[in-house]
Motif scaffolding. Structure first.
Motif, PDB file in Angstrom:
ATOM      1  N   UNK A   1       6.354   5.111 -21.364  1.00 31.49           N
ATOM      2  CA  UNK A   1       5.022   4.484 -21.356  1.00 31.49           C
ATOM      3  C   UNK A   1       4.302   4.704 -20.032  1.00 31.49           C
ATOM      4  N   UNK A   2       5.098   4.761 -18.974  1.00 29.56           N
ATOM      5  CA  UNK A   2       4.495   4.925 -17.646  1.00 29.56           C
ATOM      6  C   UNK A   2       4.138   6.381 -17.374  1.00 29.56           C
ATOM      7  N   UNK A   3       4.423   7.246 -18.316  1.00 27.01           N
ATOM      8  CA  UNK A   3       4.034   8.648 -18.173  1.00 27.01           C
ATOM      9  C   UNK A   3       5.072   9.523 -17.497  1.00 27.01           C
ATOM     10  N   UNK A   4       6.262   9.027 -17.329  1.00 24.74           N
ATOM     11  CA  UNK A   4       7.331   9.829 -16.722  1.00 24.74           C
ATOM     12  C   UNK A   4       8.082  10.550 -17.839  1.00 24.74           C
ATOM     13  N   UNK A   5       7.908  11.859 -17.876  1.00 25.95           N
ATOM     14  CA  UNK A   5       8.492  12.666 -18.953  1.00 25.95           C
ATOM     15  C   UNK A   5       9.755  13.380 -18.474  1.00 25.95           C
ATOM     16  N   UNK A   6      10.680  13.588 -19.406  1.00 25.79           N
ATOM     17  CA  UNK A   6      11.905  14.321 -19.065  1.00 25.79           C
ATOM     18  C   UNK A   6      11.551  15.769 -18.712  1.00 25.79           C
ATOM     19  N   UNK A   7      12.276  16.360 -17.774  1.00 25.95           N
ATOM     20  CA  UNK A   7      12.071  17.779 -17.478  1.00 25.95           C
ATOM     21  C   UNK A   7      12.710  18.629 -18.579  1.00 25.95           C
ATOM     22  N   UNK A   8      12.566  19.956 -18.436  1.00 24.50           N
ATOM     23  CA  UNK A   8      13.019  20.842 -19.514  1.00 24.50           C
ATOM     24  C   UNK A   8      14.509  20.716 -19.793  1.00 24.50           C
TER      25      UNK A   8
ATOM     26  N   UNK B   1      20.521   7.529 -13.249  1.00 25.00           N
ATOM     27  CA  UNK B   1      20.417   8.914 -13.716  1.00 25.00           C
ATOM     28  C   UNK B   1      20.252   8.948 -15.240  1.00 25.00           C
ATOM     29  N   UNK B   2      20.838   7.955 -15.874  1.00 24.84           N
ATOM     30  CA  UNK B   2      20.744   7.903 -17.343  1.00 24.84           C
ATOM     31  C   UNK B   2      19.309   7.772 -17.825  1.00 24.84           C
ATOM     32  N   UNK B   3      18.450   7.210 -16.971  1.00 24.71           N
ATOM     33  CA  UNK B   3      17.039   7.064 -17.385  1.00 24.71           C
ATOM     34  C   UNK B   3      16.159   8.118 -16.689  1.00 24.71           C
ATOM     35  N   UNK B   4      16.813   9.073 -16.030  1.00 22.73           N
ATOM     36  CA  UNK B   4      16.072  10.198 -15.453  1.00 22.73           C
ATOM     37  C   UNK B   4      15.575   9.972 -14.045  1.00 22.73           C
TER      38      UNK B   4
ATOM     39  N   UNK C   1      13.259  12.812 -14.790  1.00 22.08           N
ATOM     40  CA  UNK C   1      11.888  12.610 -15.266  1.00 22.08           C
ATOM     41  C   UNK C   1      10.885  13.104 -14.219  1.00 22.08           C
ATOM     42  N   UNK C   2       9.720  13.534 -14.723  1.00 20.58           N
ATOM     43  CA  UNK C   2       8.672  14.052 -13.838  1.00 20.58           C
ATOM     44  C   UNK C   2       7.329  13.465 -14.254  1.00 20.58           C
ATOM     45  N   UNK C   3       6.438  13.435 -13.279  1.00 19.30           N
ATOM     46  CA  UNK C   3       5.054  13.031 -13.576  1.00 19.30           C
ATOM     47  C   UNK C   3       4.143  13.790 -12.608  1.00 19.30           C
ATOM     48  N   UNK C   4       3.120  14.382 -13.113  1.00 21.89           N
ATOM     49  CA  UNK C   4       2.194  15.181 -12.292  1.00 21.89           C
ATOM     50  C   UNK C   4       2.957  16.194 -11.437  1.00 21.89           C
ATOM     51  N   UNK C   5       3.977  16.766 -12.023  1.00 24.40           N
ATOM     52  CA  UNK C   5       4.746  17.798 -11.331  1.00 24.40           C
ATOM     53  C   UNK C   5       5.736  17.269 -10.312  1.00 24.40           C
ATOM     54  N   UNK C   6       5.834  15.961 -10.209  1.00 21.16           N
ATOM     55  CA  UNK C   6       6.758  15.393  -9.218  1.00 21.16           C
ATOM     56  C   UNK C   6       7.899  14.691  -9.917  1.00 21.16           C
TER      57      UNK C   6
ATOM     58  N   UNK D   1       0.806  -1.225   0.000  1.00 20.67           N
ATOM     59  CA  UNK D   1       0.000   0.000   0.000  1.00 20.67           C
ATOM     60  C   UNK D   1       0.839   1.275   0.000  1.00 20.67           C
ATOM     61  N   UNK D   2       2.111   1.153  -0.235  1.00 23.69           N
ATOM     62  CA  UNK D   2       2.960   2.350  -0.125  1.00 23.69           C
ATOM     63  C   UNK D   2       2.783   3.241  -1.357  1.00 23.69           C
ATOM     64  N   UNK D   3       2.718   4.548  -1.090  1.00 22.22           N
ATOM     65  CA  UNK D   3       2.605   5.471  -2.216  1.00 22.22           C
ATOM     66  C   UNK D   3       3.995   5.712  -2.778  1.00 22.22           C
ATOM     67  N   UNK D   4       4.239   5.137  -3.909  1.00 26.86           N
ATOM     68  CA  UNK D   4       5.564   5.255  -4.522  1.00 26.86           C
ATOM     69  C   UNK D   4       5.434   5.017  -6.028  1.00 26.86           C
ATOM     70  N   UNK D   5       6.254   5.700  -6.794  1.00 27.90           N
ATOM     71  CA  UNK D   5       6.215   5.454  -8.248  1.00 27.90           C
ATOM     72  C   UNK D   5       6.517   3.998  -8.584  1.00 27.90           C
ATOM     73  N   UNK D   6       7.120   3.284  -7.638  1.00 29.10           N
ATOM     74  CA  UNK D   6       7.517   1.899  -7.887  1.00 29.10           C
ATOM     75  C   UNK D   6       6.328   0.939  -7.911  1.00 29.10           C
ATOM     76  N   UNK D   7       5.139   1.437  -7.538  1.00 24.65           N
ATOM     77  CA  UNK D   7       3.962   0.560  -7.643  1.00 24.65           C
ATOM     78  C   UNK D   7       3.695   0.212  -9.110  1.00 24.65           C
TER      79      UNK D   7
END
Lengths: 319, 603
Positions: free
Chosen positions: B416-423, B460-463, B428-433, B349-355
């Motif tokens: 695919x998971x929605x993690x986009x590179x920052x400017x 770091x190479x994958x953000x 990588x960021x998702x929903x501002x995080x 139940x942990x809130x983490x991008x790793x879910x």
């Protein structure tokens, strides 16, 4: 004097109490506990939890402390969590090893340092004096473990003259063969410790002799025609030995303190090595007992030194 | 459910990094009873010279702490003693020998100190002790001695750490453990206590019964006539189990120097082949002295020598280096939940991008394990392609590729998971995080920091912005405290390593109720697959092997943990030694050992 000794002993009780409390708290603050190391798929976590509970490790710290100190007051230092032996038995068996090793090292240290200091002082400024001064400066400055490693490598492994670990070979039987084998195991660590341990005695004694040589009573003795040997042994040396005697109480109690580096590097299982093992294994009962023992020995050492000084120097009286 | 199916000496250790890589490791054959190789190391060192009659073998176990002498199996809880007691228990040189013989695949075989047969319909097993099996005092080993081993493990008064839920599968044993029964109803003696037969009544059949070390029944005997009068709580420290024990193996301890060494001589009451050696001296050697000791010929054999000194040891001319696959796996764990102590279950139940499994997979693909093992592994480790090591050749899925370095694939998964590179194209960021993760890397050896920083660079190479837990490596005790806590700690990734039992089921590690499931992941599908492996409905080996492969594929896809490495054990053996074998199935290893000269070969 007896009153003073009894008073000093009584003062030790609150001192040791405070020490034990501090040590107990510090030990508890370390991460992990004696059962952490049992973790593994061969042991059920529930069983580890049960053992932890049975050992009282889930009780509040003060309850654990009261339990421990009340048992300690009755001579029960508890069980070693990791070695599964009564702490007193464990410490007792290691203390014997440490005591004999330290005693041999101490005898060798004095046997080396006193003649060195005397000959250096009597030939002050000579090449021999300088050599001895340099030797003692070097042995004082060099990290002991470096020399321990060097000696064990040269005399233990390369030349194969001495054992490289343990206190006795397991296949030796009979009293005298065992005794000789035990001494054989002690020689290398003891000699190495002695060679590195002469500085304090050498420096105190050498400067003591040099100081005493210029005293008026020495000049008087010489003026009276007392022989030089007599002046040296009866007047100069006797007084110059006082600082050494003052330290002797600590030396005696230090015999049981354990030499952590030497015992670890020479693989000699004494109290020093036990202390390191207990810390890494979070063996609280052993850690607290050993620190308490060392605290007690330090206090006792100070008292013994005062008593020795009072005996050997008539000018000093404990009041 | 099946706790305790793992060999002793287990430690949660940081990943043992290194590698040299045996790319063909997973496919190598396992027929090593009569030779064979592991990587480029021979499993055996035979020696062509004639074996001398008698002689003393000097064996050392590398350890920086004094061993605690304990010969009672139920009270033995450290790996050092398990190895050092091996000449007295018999079996292979790898330690942990019991009353049953085993082959190289850990299947129980006939011909040991006892045989076992199963009646599937009645859910019973009958253990039959050899008629000529005796203790080292000459007294016969009886059925009661086998039952007494259960009493020591199950009766809390003895303080054994070996009780596991697996044993509760024997009728009445958990009641005895809980103090509700005075005897164990599921253990009976068809020929009486002094007889040689013991019947075990199980609640259900288990496919793991066939393997030694399965944890469902004990594989040791305890001398009841010798120990019965010792107060339970004092048994662990009593000389009768520590310095003057009774044993059943080819050698008996003649003299034990506490914490230092054991001197073994031949056990004249041993039923089996008379040993070639007259005696064995087993001692511990500090890791700092291993190489010098071997070079000087002080020891004939050094067990558990550190991988870090392997490059030095393999160059020595006076030793032959033998090897064996380790029952071991290291892995990368993800923190996904907590352990609910009320329900005794893991909750993911942990809130983490790793879910998101794609993030976990990306983290796995970003690691350059092959490179790391090659640089730091000294040729003794290889990247693990799956969670079941290749030593279990019937169960390990050699077809799985695991997570080799593939930055492109990792980036694609994060896209695919929605993690986009920052400017700045930095993280990588998702929903501002930002994709921030905390890596609890353990301090285990001199390379730990370099390896941890290497992985951080890879991520770091994958953000992924990965930082070390509290900005530094974590010591062993702190690591244990955090990972075994029921609460979800403030870490996201960590390394873990397990020594494995000779039964490969991983229910104890990853089931919903497993406290060792330190990542706290769980799913109905996983529960189903794990249960299937240990299910009584499994009809044969083939079906179990399929269940294992199905489980491995699922774990590979879900990436709840990412396998890191398999390891090879190596043992340097002096060239005067003959008949040394690291084969798990060499049941007469200690009797066969010999020396060909009076003095060890020196370098």
């Amino acid at each position: 004097m007896w009153k003073v000794i009894i008073r000093r002993i009584l003062i030790m009780i609150p001192q040791l109490f405070i020490l034990s409390l501090l040590v107990f708290l510090l030990a508890k603050m370390m991460p992990g506990d004696p059962f952490s190391g049992l973790i593994g798929p061969n042991t059920d976590p529930k069983q580890i939890a049960a053992l932890r509970e049975a050992a009282g490790l889930n009780d509040p710290w003060w309850q654990q402390y009261i339990h421990w100190i009340s048992n300690a007051a009755h001579g029960d230092l508890g069980m070693s969590y990791t070695m599964k032996q009564p702490v007193s038995t464990l410490i007792g068996s290691r203390m014997v090893n440490t005591f004999w090793l330290s005693l041999l090292a101490m005898i060798l240290t004095y046997a080396l340092a006193i003649p060195m200091a005397i000959s250096a002082a009597r030939h002050e400024g000579s090449l021999w004096d300088r050599i001895l001064l340099i030797y003692n400066s070097v042995t004082f400055g060099i990290p002991a473990y470096v020399v321990y490693l060097l000696f064990i490598f040269i005399f233990g492994f390369t030349l194969g003259l001495f054992p490289t670990g343990g206190t006795v070979d397991p296949n030796v039987s009979g009293f005298f063969p065992t005794l000789i084998n035990k001494i054989y195991h002690m020689i290398l660590p003891a000699i190495t410790m002695a060679l590195l341990g002469t500085t304090a005695i050498f420096t105190y004694l050498r400067s003591g002799i040099l100081d005493e040589q210029t005293q008026d009573y020495v000049k008087t003795a010489r003026a009276k025609g007392v022989s030089e040997d007599h002046v040296f042994t009866r007047h100069i040396l006797r007084n110059a030995l006082l600082p050494i005697a003052a330290n002797f109480g600590f030396v005696i109690t230090g015999l049981l303190g354990g030499a952590i580096f030497a015992e670890t590097i020479f693989g000699y299982p004494g109290l020093g090595k036990l202390f390191i093992t207990a810390i890494t294994g979070r063996d609280y009962s052993v850690i607290t007992a050993l620190i308490l023992l060392n605290g007690f020995l330090a206090l006792l050492g100070a008292l013994l030194s005062d008593i020795i000084m009072a005996i050997v120097d008539p000018r000093i009286r404990i009041e | 459910m099946s706790k305790g199916k793992w060999i002793a000496g287990v430690t949660v250790a940081a990943v043992v990094l290194g590698g040299g890589g045996y790319a063909y490791y997973a496919s190598q054959h396992n027929d090593n009873a009569t030779g064979g190789k592991v990587g480029n190391l021979n499993v055996e060192y035979k020696n062509d010279k004639t074996i001398k009659k008698g002689g003393n073998l000097n064996v050392a176990y590398e350890s920086d702490v004094p061993f605690k002498a304990q010969f009672e199996a139920g009270l033995m809880d450290d790996a050092t003693m398990q190895q050092m007691a091996a000449p007295a228990t018999g079996g292979s040189v790898n330690g942990g020998g019991g009353i049953f013989n085993a082959d190289n695949d850990f299947n129980i075989q006939k011909g040991g100190q006892a045989d076992i047969s199963f009646d599937k319909n009645a859910k019973t097993a009958t253990v039959t002790l050899r008629d000529d099996l005796k203790w080292s005092d000459g007294k016969p080993v009886t059925a009661k001695d086998y039952e007494f081993a259960y009493e020591i493990v199950a009766n809390p008064a003895y303080g054994s750490s070996r009780w596991t839920d697996s044993l509760a599968n024997i009728e009445g044993l958990s009641d005895y453990h809980a103090g509700k029964a005075k005897s164990i109803s599921g253990i009976t003696f068809p020929d009486g206590e002094e007889g040689k037969k013991i019947k075990l009544q199980f609640k259900e059949n288990k496919p793991g019964f066939k393997h030694t070390g399965n944890g469902y029944f004990l594989e040791s005997v305890s001398p009841y006539h010798y120990l019965k009068d010792v107060e339970p709580k004092k048994l662990a420290s009593d000389p009768k189990t520590t310095t003057k024990p009774l044993v059943t193996g080819p050698f008996k301890p003649e003299k034990i120097v506490s914490g230092e060494s054991i001197y073994y001589t031949q056990n004249k009451y041993y039923y089996g082949k008379k040993p070639n050696l007259k005696s064995i001296t087993y001692t511990t050697v500090d890791p700092s002295k291993t190489v010098a000791s071997i070079k000087a010929g002080k020891y004939d054999v050094v067990k558990e020598a550190s991988p870090s000194v392997y490059p030095q040891i393999k160059k020595l001319g006076n030793v032959a280096v033998t090897g064996q696959q380790q029952l071991y796996i290291s892995m990368l764990n993800f923190n996904l939940g907590h352990y609910d102590t009320k329900t005794s279950q893991n909750v993911q139940d942990r809130k983490t991008p790793l879910q998101d499994k794609r993030v976990r997979q990306a983290i796995g693909y970003a690691r350059n394990v092959d490179e790391v093992t090659k640089k730091f592994g000294n040729g003794l480790t290889q990247r693990a392609n799956t969670l079941i090591p290749p030593i279990f050749k019937d169960y390990s899925d050699t077809k799985l590729k695991g997570y080799p370095e593939d930055i492109k694939k990792a980036n694609k998964l994060l896209d695919e998971a929605g993690w986009k590179w920052d400017k700045k194209h930095e993280f990588r960021e998702k929903d501002g995080k930002r994709l921030n993760l905390t890596y609890m890397a353990r301090q285990s050896n001199g390379n730990s920091e370099a390896v941890a920083k290497n992985y951080i660079q890879q991520w770091k190479k994958i953000g992924a912005n990965v930082t070390l837990y509290k900005g530094r490596l974590t010591d062993f005790n702190t690591y244990l405290q955090i990972t075994t806590s029921p609460e979800s700690g403030a870490w996201d990734l960590t390394d873990a390593a397990w020594s494995l039992s000779s039964d490969p089921s991983q229910n104890d590690l990853f089931s919903k109720g497993a406290q060792y499931n330190t990542g706290h992941f769980t799913s109905p599908e996983l529960t189903k697959k794990l249960n299937k492996i240990d299910s009584s409905t499994i009809k044969n080996d083939k079906e179990r092997a399929e269940a294992f492969k199905d489980y491995q594929k699922y774990m590979n896809d879900e990436a709840y943990v990412i396998p890191t490495s398999f390891s090879t054990d190596y043992t340097p053996v002096n060239k005067r030694v003959a008949n040394w074998s690291m084969a798990y199935g060499d049941n007469n290893a200690w009797s066969d050992l010999g020396v060909t000269s009076n003095t060890p070969a020196k370098n």
